[in-house]
Design a protein around this motif. Sequence first.
Motif, PDB file in Angstrom:
ATOM      1  N   GLU A 151       0.826  -1.136  -0.072  1.00  0.00           N
ATOM      2  CA  GLU A 151      -0.101   0.034  -0.122  1.00  0.00           C
ATOM      3  C   GLU A 151       0.868   1.378  -0.078  1.00  0.00           C
ATOM      4  O   GLU A 151       1.892   1.342   0.583  1.00  0.00           O
ATOM      5  N   VAL A 152       0.565   2.210  -0.503  1.00  0.00           N
ATOM      6  CA  VAL A 152       0.990   3.686  -0.683  1.00  0.00           C
ATOM      7  C   VAL A 152       0.586   4.370   0.699  1.00  0.00           C
ATOM      8  O   VAL A 152      -0.622   4.311   0.879  1.00  0.00           O
ATOM      9  N   VAL A 153       1.607   4.892   1.545  1.00  0.00           N
ATOM     10  CA  VAL A 153       1.433   5.548   2.668  1.00  0.00           C
ATOM     11  C   VAL A 153       1.820   6.723   2.498  1.00  0.00           C
ATOM     12  O   VAL A 153       3.021   6.849   2.382  1.00  0.00           O
ATOM     13  N   VAL A 154       0.997   7.768   3.008  1.00  0.00           N
ATOM     14  CA  VAL A 154       1.573   9.088   2.904  1.00  0.00           C
ATOM     15  C   VAL A 154       0.936   9.662   4.452  1.00  0.00           C
ATOM     16  O   VAL A 154       0.274   9.091   4.824  1.00  0.00           O
ATOM     17  N   VAL A 155       2.084  10.615   4.651  1.00  0.00           N
ATOM     18  CA  VAL A 155       1.479  11.409   5.905  1.00  0.00           C
ATOM     19  C   VAL A 155       1.392  12.821   5.693  1.00  0.00           C
ATOM     20  O   VAL A 155       2.177  13.545   4.883  1.00  0.00           O
ATOM     21  N   THR A 200       0.467  17.010   6.662  1.00  0.00           N
ATOM     22  CA  THR A 200       1.041  18.023   7.571  1.00  0.00           C
ATOM     23  C   THR A 200       0.117  18.077   8.775  1.00  0.00           C
ATOM     24  O   THR A 200       0.702  18.500   9.936  1.00  0.00           O
ATOM     25  N   TYR A 201      -1.004  17.431   8.742  1.00  0.00           N
ATOM     26  CA  TYR A 201      -1.772  17.270  10.007  1.00  0.00           C
ATOM     27  C   TYR A 201      -1.373  16.036  10.764  1.00  0.00           C
ATOM     28  O   TYR A 201      -1.729  16.072  11.972  1.00  0.00           O
ATOM     29  N   GLY A 202      -0.261  15.357  10.194  1.00  0.00           N
ATOM     30  CA  GLY A 202       0.282  14.133  10.870  1.00  0.00           C
ATOM     31  C   GLY A 202      -0.892  12.861  10.688  1.00  0.00           C
ATOM     32  O   GLY A 202      -0.510  11.773  11.292  1.00  0.00           O
ATOM     33  N   HIS A 203      -1.656  13.113   9.865  1.00  0.00           N
ATOM     34  CA  HIS A 203      -2.841  12.197   9.479  1.00  0.00           C
ATOM     35  C   HIS A 203      -1.928  10.832   8.521  1.00  0.00           C
ATOM     36  O   HIS A 203      -1.143  11.368   7.527  1.00  0.00           O
ATOM     37  N   ARG A 204      -2.198   9.714   8.736  1.00  0.00           N
ATOM     38  CA  ARG A 204      -1.595   8.483   7.896  1.00  0.00           C
ATOM     39  C   ARG A 204      -2.725   8.038   6.817  1.00  0.00           C
ATOM     40  O   ARG A 204      -3.682   7.491   7.363  1.00  0.00           O
ATOM     41  N   TRP A 205      -2.343   8.273   5.689  1.00  0.00           N
ATOM     42  CA  TRP A 205      -3.439   7.952   4.530  1.00  0.00           C
ATOM     43  C   TRP A 205      -2.657   6.818   3.973  1.00  0.00           C
ATOM     44  O   TRP A 205      -1.627   6.614   3.661  1.00  0.00           O
ATOM     45  N   SER A 206      -3.698   5.500   3.864  1.00  0.00           N
ATOM     46  CA  SER A 206      -2.982   4.557   3.063  1.00  0.00           C
ATOM     47  C   SER A 206      -3.829   4.060   1.856  1.00  0.00           C
ATOM     48  O   SER A 206      -5.060   3.824   2.007  1.00  0.00           O
ATOM     49  N   PHE A 207      -3.223   4.163   0.705  1.00  0.00           N
ATOM     50  CA  PHE A 207      -3.844   3.831  -0.745  1.00  0.00           C
ATOM     51  C   PHE A 207      -3.655   2.438  -1.063  1.00  0.00           C
ATOM     52  O   PHE A 207      -2.225   2.151  -1.440  1.00  0.00           O
ATOM     53  N   PRO A 208      -4.485   1.324  -1.096  1.00  0.00           N
ATOM     54  CA  PRO A 208      -3.931   0.320  -1.953  1.00  0.00           C
ATOM     55  C   PRO A 208      -3.593   0.428  -3.447  1.00  0.00           C
ATOM     56  O   PRO A 208      -4.295   1.286  -4.175  1.00  0.00           O
ATOM     57  N   ARG A 221      -9.918   2.979  -2.468  1.00  0.00           N
ATOM     58  CA  ARG A 221     -10.333   2.355  -1.075  1.00  0.00           C
ATOM     59  C   ARG A 221      -9.096   3.002   0.262  1.00  0.00           C
ATOM     60  O   ARG A 221      -8.917   2.109   0.947  1.00  0.00           O
ATOM     61  N   VAL A 222      -8.955   4.174  -0.143  1.00  0.00           N
ATOM     62  CA  VAL A 222      -8.255   4.858   0.959  1.00  0.00           C
ATOM     63  C   VAL A 222      -8.757   4.687   2.378  1.00  0.00           C
ATOM     64  O   VAL A 222      -9.893   4.758   2.538  1.00  0.00           O
ATOM     65  N   MET A 223      -7.703   4.659   3.318  1.00  0.00           N
ATOM     66  CA  MET A 223      -8.131   4.801   4.774  1.00  0.00           C
ATOM     67  C   MET A 223      -7.169   5.783   5.451  1.00  0.00           C
ATOM     68  O   MET A 223      -5.983   6.060   4.983  1.00  0.00           O
ATOM     69  N   VAL A 224      -7.699   6.424   6.167  1.00  0.00           N
ATOM     70  CA  VAL A 224      -7.204   7.603   6.895  1.00  0.00           C
ATOM     71  C   VAL A 224      -7.181   7.331   8.462  1.00  0.00           C
ATOM     72  O   VAL A 224      -8.231   7.001   9.182  1.00  0.00           O
ATOM     73  N   GLN A 225      -5.949   7.367   9.111  1.00  0.00           N
ATOM     74  CA  GLN A 225      -5.768   7.278  10.534  1.00  0.00           C
ATOM     75  C   GLN A 225      -5.377   8.634  11.102  1.00  0.00           C
ATOM     76  O   GLN A 225      -4.309   9.234  10.583  1.00  0.00           O
ATOM     77  N   SER A 226      -6.145   9.367  11.966  1.00  0.00           N
ATOM     78  CA  SER A 226      -5.818  10.481  12.549  1.00  0.00           C
ATOM     79  C   SER A 226      -4.860  10.450  13.647  1.00  0.00           C
ATOM     80  O   SER A 226      -4.909   9.252  14.334  1.00  0.00           O
TER      81      SER A 226
END
Length: 157
Positions: free
Chosen positions: A132-136, A138-146, A152-157
């Motif tokens: 998965e492509v994982v980006v962070v 500037t809010y510090g949120h971690r976004w995961s893109f298959p 189907r992206v998921m965001v972790q705050s």
Amino acid sequence: MSENGSVENLIQEKWKDELCPGVNGVLFSDGELILMECVLLMHERGAQVRVRPLARSTLRSALEFNENLWAFITELASYSWAEGNIRLSCGEGSMGSDGYVAAVRISDDRLVWAAFFDCSNPFEEIKVVNGEVVVVSTYGHRWSFPIEHPERVMVQS
């Protein structure tokens, strides 16, 4: 040239000019556009982003309603994933809250897909974790893109 071919060429030309559609969604190289809902929630603990797919459309359809939907983007980080023949890119748009993530084929430098969000904030880190492509942001949120299904992206705050 086929109608699809001209859209595909337009996408690649705009990408080389550092432009992508400035709409919440994921654009694929064939012109498919998955529109996404992106909502920023502010509360005492900070910002939280919720994102989900809304509808399938096409770039051609979007351009019928707004020829000027293109947004300038600036790369802030990249990652070459040789195993997948993909160069990943992330960064910001022209507004302070914009962010983008993209996958480009290493072999021919052609855009595979690009995701743009107007309330994500810029993305400043990128890597591949478990396919998965994982980006962070500037809010510090971690976004995961298959990689195969970035919608189907998921965001972790």
